[in-house]
Design a protein around this motif. Structure first.
Motif: not given
Length: 304
Positions: A99-102, A213-217, A219-224, A183-185
């Motif tokens: 993901c870079k970043p997740h 989601q405009k940047i990555d469809p 995202a968010p990869h996790t919703t806590l 390039g954050d993780d």
């Protein structure tokens, strides 16, 4: 002190009530219907909920009904059954290196411990060698922004913030853009928790999701969803409400050391089946750890 000892100590308010109650109930007593009813009532007082308390007592009855049982036997059997309920939801939060970043969006009501949880997670991720940044998306609470900056200094993580009252979605978009360039993780995004204005909060969370989601469809990869254990059964309502607002993918349970209602974790596992990624039993970063079913169930029931 080991994590198991820390967890036992943190859950002591719940476990001492349960443990003492079980001891009082099962001093040379046969497991008859009256004993089962009393045990079920005791489990409900520890916020295990009616359904879960019923499941635990029925499980005990299947193997021991009509027999003489000791308090230790009862505690061990209940811990085993509670662990069986918790095992499917005890899943670590796995960061996707692709993901870079997740992006981890953190939601919950004000006071649940969202900002502190983000800081503690950042500490653990950094210790694991990951590069982390944080977005101070609770823009209406200056204290939350300041708190995140302190955690940023402590952990060596970049913190993106704006003036009080700034647009949270715009901030999240900027933080995500910057994190990708670096390039954050991991990117941890804090959010507001003004549940008294549900419609406005729903709009804000939806907007944050849309801009990410405009940047990555994906995202968010996790919703806590961060839950404060001291609210007990009210946690069920919070899971429902936030679940309606946004797709919650996992839970963090905080402040287990400040309550006798730790049984609510088992009840939530049974009702919702959402992964429980972390539990918190104190103030320090080391007091937030990945959730382990066996350790939690044994600590809850006061089993060595």
């Amino acid at each position: 002190m080991s994590w198991f000892q820390r967890l036992r100590q943190g859950l002591s308010r719940t476990s001492s009530r349960l443990s003492q109650g079980i001891t009082d109930l099962f001093v040379k007593r046969r497991l008859d219907q009256d004993a089962l009813d009393d045990l079920e009532d005791l489990l409900i007082t520890a916020d295990l909920g009616v359904k879960t308390a019923g499941r635990l007592t029925q499980s005990l009855a299947r193997t021991r009904f009509g027999k003489d049982v000791s308090a230790d036997e009862v505690r061990a059997a209940l811990a085993e059954e509670a662990a069986a309920i918790l095992e499917p939801v005890a899943r670590p939060l796995v960061i996707d290196p692709a993901c870079k970043p997740h992006v981890i969006l953190v939601v919950g009501v004000n006071g649940a411990g969202k900002t502190t949880t983000i800081g503690k997670m950042a500490h653990h991720f950094r210790r694991d060698g990951l590069s982390v940044s944080m977005a101070a998306g609770d823009t209406f609470r200056a204290a939350a922004v300041e708190q995140l900056k302190i955690w940023g200094d402590r952990t060596g993580c970049a913190v993106v913030s704006r003036d009080t009252g700034a647009d949270a979605a715009g901030l999240a978009f900027d933080a995500y853009t910057e994190a990708r360039k670096r390039g954050d993780d991991v990117l941890l995004v804090d959010t507001a928790g003004r549940l008294h204005n549900k419609a406005a909060l729903m709009d804000e969370l939806s907007k944050i999701r849309r801009v990410l989601q405009k940047i990555d469809p994906a995202a968010p990869h996790t919703t806590l969803l961060v839950l404060d254990a001291t609210v007990g059964q009210n946690a069920h309502q919070q899971v429902k409400v936030f679940g309606e607002m946004i797709e919650v993918t996992g839970l963090v349970m905080t402040k287990l050391d400040g309550t006798a209602k730790g049984g609510v974790v088992v009840a939530l596992a049974e009702e919702f089946g959402l992964p429980v990624h972390y539990v918190g039993v104190g103030e320090t970063a080391e007091d937030l750890r990945p959730f382990k079913a066996q350790d939690f169930a044994r600590s809850l029931m006061g089993v060595e």
